[in-house]
Design a protein around this motif. Structure first.
Motif, PDB file in Angstrom:
ATOM      1  N   PRO A 103       3.716  -7.838   7.017  1.00  0.00           N
ATOM      2  CA  PRO A 103       3.010  -6.607   7.417  1.00  0.00           C
ATOM      3  C   PRO A 103       2.227  -6.733   8.724  1.00  0.00           C
ATOM      4  CG  PRO A 103       1.911  -7.635   5.538  1.00  0.00           C
ATOM      5  CD  PRO A 103       3.192  -8.365   5.732  1.00  0.00           C
ATOM      6  N   LEU A 104       1.776  -7.935   9.064  1.00  0.00           N
ATOM      7  CA  LEU A 104       0.936  -8.091  10.250  1.00  0.00           C
ATOM      8  C   LEU A 104       1.734  -8.327  11.532  1.00  0.00           C
ATOM      9  CD1 LEU A 104      -1.983 -10.310   8.860  1.00  0.00           C
ATOM     10  CD2 LEU A 104      -2.048  -7.869   9.413  1.00  0.00           C
ATOM     11  N   TYR A 105       2.926  -8.859  11.419  1.00  0.00           N
ATOM     12  CA  TYR A 105       3.706  -9.214  12.610  1.00  0.00           C
ATOM     13  C   TYR A 105       4.299  -7.961  13.248  1.00  0.00           C
ATOM     14  CZ  TYR A 105       7.272 -11.395  15.546  1.00  0.00           C
ATOM     15  OH  TYR A 105       8.053 -11.780  16.610  1.00  0.00           O
TER      16      TYR A 105
ATOM     17  N   LEU B 289       0.787   3.917  12.866  1.00  0.00           N
ATOM     18  CA  LEU B 289      -0.525   3.383  12.519  1.00  0.00           C
ATOM     19  C   LEU B 289      -0.471   1.885  12.258  1.00  0.00           C
ATOM     20  CD1 LEU B 289      -2.074   6.037  10.081  1.00  0.00           C
ATOM     21  CD2 LEU B 289      -2.691   5.595  12.458  1.00  0.00           C
ATOM     22  N   SER B 290      -1.548   1.229  12.620  1.00  0.00           N
ATOM     23  CA  SER B 290      -1.768  -0.177  12.304  1.00  0.00           C
ATOM     24  C   SER B 290      -0.575  -1.019  12.756  1.00  0.00           C
ATOM     25  CB  SER B 290      -2.036  -0.330  10.803  1.00  0.00           C
ATOM     26  OG  SER B 290      -2.454  -1.635  10.489  1.00  0.00           O
ATOM     27  N   THR B 291      -0.259  -2.072  12.003  1.00  0.00           N
ATOM     28  CA  THR B 291       0.867  -2.953  12.327  1.00  0.00           C
ATOM     29  C   THR B 291       2.108  -2.586  11.530  1.00  0.00           C
ATOM     30  OG1 THR B 291       0.083  -4.516  10.655  1.00  0.00           O
ATOM     31  CG2 THR B 291      -0.641  -4.880  12.910  1.00  0.00           C
ATOM     32  N   LEU B 292       2.099  -1.412  10.881  1.00  0.00           N
ATOM     33  CA  LEU B 292       3.193  -1.028   9.997  1.00  0.00           C
ATOM     34  C   LEU B 292       4.126   0.002  10.621  1.00  0.00           C
ATOM     35  CD1 LEU B 292       1.149  -0.686   6.684  1.00  0.00           C
ATOM     36  CD2 LEU B 292       2.367  -2.690   7.543  1.00  0.00           C
TER      37      LEU B 292
ATOM     38  N   GLY C 159       4.902   3.481   2.112  1.00  0.00           N
ATOM     39  CA  GLY C 159       5.749   2.595   1.318  1.00  0.00           C
ATOM     40  C   GLY C 159       5.104   1.236   1.082  1.00  0.00           C
ATOM     41  N   TYR C 160       4.489   0.697   2.115  1.00  0.00           N
ATOM     42  CA  TYR C 160       3.784  -0.587   1.976  1.00  0.00           C
ATOM     43  C   TYR C 160       2.631  -0.480   0.983  1.00  0.00           C
ATOM     44  CZ  TYR C 160       0.420  -4.244   3.246  1.00  0.00           C
ATOM     45  OH  TYR C 160      -0.493  -5.269   3.205  1.00  0.00           O
ATOM     46  N   TYR C 161       1.843   0.586   1.089  1.00  0.00           N
ATOM     47  CA  TYR C 161       0.689   0.735   0.199  1.00  0.00           C
ATOM     48  C   TYR C 161       1.098   1.058  -1.235  1.00  0.00           C
ATOM     49  CZ  TYR C 161      -2.984   0.335   3.678  1.00  0.00           C
ATOM     50  OH  TYR C 161      -3.858  -0.158   4.627  1.00  0.00           O
ATOM     51  N   SER C 162       2.301   1.577  -1.442  1.00  0.00           N
ATOM     52  CA  SER C 162       2.750   1.841  -2.811  1.00  0.00           C
ATOM     53  C   SER C 162       2.897   0.560  -3.615  1.00  0.00           C
ATOM     54  CB  SER C 162       4.087   2.596  -2.792  1.00  0.00           C
ATOM     55  OG  SER C 162       5.149   1.773  -2.336  1.00  0.00           O
ATOM     56  N   VAL C 163       2.956  -0.581  -2.934  1.00  0.00           N
ATOM     57  CA  VAL C 163       2.986  -1.884  -3.611  1.00  0.00           C
ATOM     58  C   VAL C 163       1.689  -2.647  -3.372  1.00  0.00           C
ATOM     59  CG1 VAL C 163       4.194  -4.094  -3.826  1.00  0.00           C
ATOM     60  CG2 VAL C 163       5.498  -2.005  -3.385  1.00  0.00           C
TER      61      VAL C 163
ATOM     62  N   GLN D 288      12.909   0.388   2.329  1.00  0.00           N
ATOM     63  CA  GLN D 288      12.764  -0.192   3.663  1.00  0.00           C
ATOM     64  C   GLN D 288      12.093  -1.543   3.534  1.00  0.00           C
ATOM     65  OE1 GLN D 288       9.445  -0.321   4.730  1.00  0.00           O
ATOM     66  NE2 GLN D 288       8.401   1.475   3.942  1.00  0.00           N
ATOM     67  N   VAL D 289      12.034  -2.269   4.637  1.00  0.00           N
ATOM     68  CA  VAL D 289      11.661  -3.680   4.599  1.00  0.00           C
ATOM     69  C   VAL D 289      10.199  -3.906   4.229  1.00  0.00           C
ATOM     70  CG1 VAL D 289      10.995  -3.863   7.031  1.00  0.00           C
ATOM     71  CG2 VAL D 289      11.967  -5.861   5.866  1.00  0.00           C
ATOM     72  N   LEU D 290       9.357  -2.876   4.315  1.00  0.00           N
ATOM     73  CA  LEU D 290       7.945  -3.054   4.013  1.00  0.00           C
ATOM     74  C   LEU D 290       7.574  -2.660   2.589  1.00  0.00           C
ATOM     75  CD1 LEU D 290       6.190  -1.900   7.303  1.00  0.00           C
ATOM     76  CD2 LEU D 290       6.262  -4.198   6.343  1.00  0.00           C
TER      77      LEU D 290
END
Length: 579
Positions: free
Chosen positions: A53-55, A217-220, A228-232, A537-539
């Motif tokens: 998530p950070l890269y 937004l952010s690094t995402l 999608g990232y926050y759903s996990v 998706q990948v995140l």
């Protein structure tokens, strides 16, 4: 019994020493391999939950490709190491169990067999392989569309991630602490971006009127990917906060959870609000008999509501530099004092619940009980399996009817064009042959299968600013799976969620749920609900299988540890009697 001479005794002792030495020498590599794989697993968890998530590579340009290549390379490296080092010993163990089963002997205590989630994930992997092998779209079914790469290769990686982590995770907390720290950093950067502050320079070159400025937004990247990232990822800090007893850790986790809630509330996509609603509802339903959980949830909601007018004030203070999504800004649609009233309401509810206890009938039926009292027999496990299978079929039918009703009542422009994509996906499923209905057109082949079959022609291009990218997915993961891997693959995929929900929810309901059960329950519920209107998706999808692997791994460790402890006690008691 013959009398041994001194020479025979000495010879026997030396031979015995050599045997013991050989046994220890053979045992050392196995132990080293296990320790190596556990460290490798911890590093892999950090790679996916922290580095991925950070890269950002070179910034927002082709960020999806950048993150996918990182995910693919790290997964191949770690899964390759697991297969090379760990699989030979595991294959020998499986062969030994098979010989034991054929011989009619009982399996050794302390070993956890295949769980329901294990079976569902394995079935899903098999369905993906079959679908890709018979797909008429060749390489596309294996690699997937450029920019998304959700073909069979990635799906098999997801399955491998689950089994690798569930078998090798040693229960260490520090990788999960780092994952929560990464989530906090992502959230802080996202909130700063909403205020027009860009410490990493990711938005350089874009002005406040550009789509990228407001929607990345952010690094995402894209706000849909962020959701999608926050759903996990939101499940980690929420579950930890609800179950943590240390006051200092509680304070840090509370801040991280509230900030994540705020970012999801103001980021601009309505799917973020869906995630927040599901997270809150699951916490209420699963923790309604726990005053501690309810009070903590009230505290989170109070902080969320009170921080929204603060963010609104700060964004207005920043003027045009603030990143505002005009068609999804809840701060403009709701008056500021409404948020304050809501915050004060939940803050008052927090204090009202102080000192309250669940008593009487509810406590006797749903309170903490001994783990041995709630252990399931083989017959109960079979009954649960049948129930999960029936639920999977019922959920699939329900989803189909839900989307059929949705496309009947809404037009093609609903949800930024989702109505159109859902309609043609349903038409494709209904018009497909028996083979394609069962195994699909191939992983990540939605666009090829649907548009080639229905011959949409110019009707596909409606001037959407996504150009062709929006049409590579049905923008509903379940409809996408029906088109890609068919009924068999979709049923298996749904079973992964339902078995996790059933296991985690059952443990919590029986009063024996740990953090891993809350983590699995929240992740399955939030991701499952978000998938109604989103895509793989990948995140998000790799993190989901990783999270399920962590939950299953903790349960396996606990089961094996308890069984070993019981055997040790029994051995001690037997030895005591013999003496």
């Amino acid at each position: 019994m013959p009398i041994l001479s001194e020479y025979d005794k000495l010879k026997y002792m030396r031979q015995n020493d050599r045997n013991i030495y050989n046994m220890e020498e053979k045992a050392v590599p196995t132990k080293d391999r296990n320790e190596f794989l556990e460290v490798l697993c911890n590093m892999f968890i950090i790679a996916l939950l922290v580095a991925l998530p950070l890269y950002t590579g070179k910034g927002y340009w082709q960020l999806g490709d950048t993150k996918y290549m990182l995910f693919r390379n790290l997964s191949l490296l770690c899964l390759g190491g697991w297969l090379t080092v760990g699989m030979p010993a595991r294959i020998c163990t499986v062969m030994k169990r098979m010989r034991t089963a054929v011989g009619g002997q009982k399996r050794a205590a302390g070993r956890r067999g295949f769980s329901g989630t294990d079976f569902a994930v394995a079935c899903y992997g098999a369905c993906v392989l079959v679908s890709a092998l018979v797909s008429p779209y060749g390489r596309l079914a294996w690699a997937g569309y450029e920019g998304w790469y959700m073909g069979a290769f990635s799906q098999i990686l997801f399955v491998g991630i689950y089994f690798f982590v569930s078998r090798q995770y040693d229960g260490e907390k520090w990788p999960l602490y780092l994952a929560e720290t990464a989530l906090l950093l992502v959230t802080v950067l996202g909130l700063l971006h909403k205020l027009g502050i860009d410490p990493l320079g990711l938005q350089s070159g874009w002005n406040s009127g550009d789509w990228v400025y407001s929607h990345m937004l952010s690094t995402l990247g894209n706000i849909n990917w962020l959701c999608g990232y926050y759903s996990v990822a939101l499940a980690f800090v929420t579950a930890h906060f609800l179950r943590e007893e240390n006051k200092l850790l509680q304070a840090v986790l509370y801040a991280a959870t509230v900030m994540a809630y705020v970012l999801l509330g103001i980021q601009g996509s309505q799917s973020g609000l869906l995630i927040l609603a599901i997270c809150t509802a699951v916490c209420v339903l699963a923790g309604w008999r726990s005053i501690q959980v309810l009070r903590k949830l009230c505290l989170v909601l109070s902080g969320f509501f009170l921080c929204l007018p603060l963010m609104d004030f700060l964004m207005k203070l920043r003027g045009k530099k603030a990143a505002v999504v005009r068609d999804g800004n809840i701060l403009e649609s709701v008056e500021w004092y409404t948020w304050i009233i809501g915050g004060l309401f939940f803050l008052g509810l927090f204090w009202i619940l102080a000192g309250k206890k669940i008593s009487g009938w509810w406590q006797s039926h749903w309170g903490e009980r001994d783990r041995a009292e709630v252990s399931l027999s083989k017959e109960e496990k079979k009954e649960n399996a049948v129930i999960v299978i029936l639920l999977t079929g019922g959920v699939l039918i329900g989803l189909f009817l839900l989307f059929r009703a949705a496309v009947y009542f809404v037009d093609d422009g609903f949800g930024s064009g989702r109505g159109f994509l859902w309609r043609i996906a349903l038409e494709n499923v209904e018009g497909a042959g028996l083979k394609e209905k069962l195994i699909g057109a191939g992983p990540d082949c939605y666009a090829e299968a649907v548009f080639n079959r229905l011959a949409m022609g110019t009707d596909v291009w409606k001037g959407e600013y996504w150009e062709g990218a929006v049409f590579t997915s049905a923008h509903s993961e379940y409809l996408n799976q029906l088109c890609n891997v068919g009924l068999l693959g979709t049923v298996s995929y749904l079973a992964v969620f339902l078995t996790m929900l059933w296991t985690c929810g059952g443990n919590i309901r029986r009063g024996e749920g740990g953090i891993e059960d809350w983590l699995g329950l929240l992740a399955a519920a939030m991701y499952g609900a978000h998938s109604l209107v989103s895509f793989q998706q990948v995140l998000n999808t790799p993190l989901l299988f990783l999270t399920f692997g962590i939950c299953e791994g903790i349960r396996r460790r606990r089961t094996e540890g308890e069984s070993a402890g019981q055997e040790k006690v029994k051995g001690g008691m037997t030895g005591g009697k013999a003496e």
